[in-house]
Design a protein around this motif. Sequence first.
Motif, short mmCIF file in Angstrom:
data_model
loop_
_atom_site.label_atom_id
_atom_site.label_comp_id
_atom_site.label_asym_id
_atom_site.label_seq_id
_atom_site.Cartn_x
_atom_site.Cartn_y
_atom_site.Cartn_z
N GLU A 37 0.84 -1.21 0.00
CA GLU A 37 0.00 0.00 0.00
C GLU A 37 0.87 1.26 0.00
O GLU A 37 0.59 2.22 -0.73
CB GLU A 37 -0.93 0.02 1.22
CG GLU A 37 -2.04 -0.99 1.16
CD GLU A 37 -3.14 -0.62 0.18
OE1 GLU A 37 -3.15 0.51 -0.36
OE2 GLU A 37 -4.01 -1.47 -0.05
N VAL A 38 1.91 1.26 0.81
CA VAL A 38 2.81 2.42 0.86
C VAL A 38 3.51 2.59 -0.49
O VAL A 38 3.63 3.71 -1.01
CB VAL A 38 3.83 2.26 2.01
CG1 VAL A 38 4.91 3.33 1.95
CG2 VAL A 38 3.12 2.31 3.36
N THR A 39 3.96 1.49 -1.06
CA THR A 39 4.61 1.55 -2.37
C THR A 39 3.65 2.07 -3.43
O THR A 39 4.02 2.91 -4.26
CB THR A 39 5.14 0.16 -2.77
OG1 THR A 39 5.99 -0.34 -1.74
CG2 THR A 39 5.89 0.20 -4.07
N ALA A 40 2.42 1.59 -3.41
CA ALA A 40 1.42 2.05 -4.38
C ALA A 40 1.15 3.54 -4.21
O ALA A 40 0.95 4.26 -5.19
CB ALA A 40 0.13 1.25 -4.22
N TYR A 41 1.14 4.00 -2.97
CA TYR A 41 0.91 5.42 -2.72
C TYR A 41 2.00 6.27 -3.37
O TYR A 41 1.73 7.27 -4.01
CB TYR A 41 0.84 5.69 -1.21
CG TYR A 41 0.70 7.15 -0.88
CD1 TYR A 41 -0.52 7.79 -1.01
CD2 TYR A 41 1.80 7.88 -0.44
CE1 TYR A 41 -0.64 9.13 -0.70
CE2 TYR A 41 1.69 9.22 -0.14
CZ TYR A 41 0.47 9.84 -0.27
OH TYR A 41 0.34 11.17 0.03
N PHE A 42 3.26 5.85 -3.19
CA PHE A 42 4.36 6.62 -3.74
C PHE A 42 4.50 6.45 -5.26
O PHE A 42 5.09 7.30 -5.92
CB PHE A 42 5.68 6.27 -3.04
CG PHE A 42 5.76 6.86 -1.66
CD1 PHE A 42 5.81 8.23 -1.48
CD2 PHE A 42 5.77 6.04 -0.55
CE1 PHE A 42 5.87 8.79 -0.21
CE2 PHE A 42 5.84 6.59 0.72
CZ PHE A 42 5.89 7.96 0.89
N GLY B 217 1.94 6.47 -7.14
CA GLY B 217 0.79 7.17 -7.71
C GLY B 217 -0.42 6.30 -7.94
O GLY B 217 -1.32 6.68 -8.68
N GLY B 218 -0.46 5.12 -7.36
CA GLY B 218 -1.63 4.27 -7.49
C GLY B 218 -1.75 3.58 -8.83
O GLY B 218 -2.83 3.16 -9.21
N GLY C 35 -2.15 -1.57 -4.12
CA GLY C 35 -1.24 -1.97 -3.05
C GLY C 35 -1.27 -3.46 -2.72
O GLY C 35 -0.21 -4.08 -2.55
N LYS D 197 -10.50 14.65 -4.94
CA LYS D 197 -9.24 14.99 -5.61
C LYS D 197 -9.19 16.48 -5.90
O LYS D 197 -8.14 17.11 -5.75
CB LYS D 197 -9.09 14.18 -6.90
CG LYS D 197 -7.72 14.31 -7.49
CD LYS D 197 -7.44 13.27 -8.53
CE LYS D 197 -6.00 13.46 -9.03
NZ LYS D 197 -5.60 12.46 -9.95
#
Length: 124
Positions: A16-21, A23-24, A28, A115
């Motif tokens: 999830e943290v990786t996906a956040y950085f 940009g989705g 995650g 957004k």
Amino acid sequence: MLVGITILLVFQLVGEVTAYFLGGFVPGPVIGMAMAAIVLTLTKGSTFLQPAHERTIDTSKAILANLGVLFVPAGVGIIQHLDLIRDRGFALMAIVLLSTVITLTVTVWVFILVKWLSGGYAND
């Protein structure tokens, strides 16, 4: 089982943290699952990580073995009410389709609103 589920949840959190950085671009849980698969494959023969590896595999097998239990209540409910489905099947299908379209539309508009309010469109 607690150690195994903790390891799986940590991989999901890292995903999830990786996906956040990122940009989705990729969800995650998918990233976490891929990372867990890679780490578990690479540590398969490791003597140091073997207990954690085995517990994670055992927990995963237990979760997958009981996954079908989640579908039993819905199946029983459908079987118990076959007469209603026969009599009102078209109306039920129309309601399900309409509510799905409404839910998807509202979700998209809420996403766009959030957004926009958070300034996410300023960078686009």
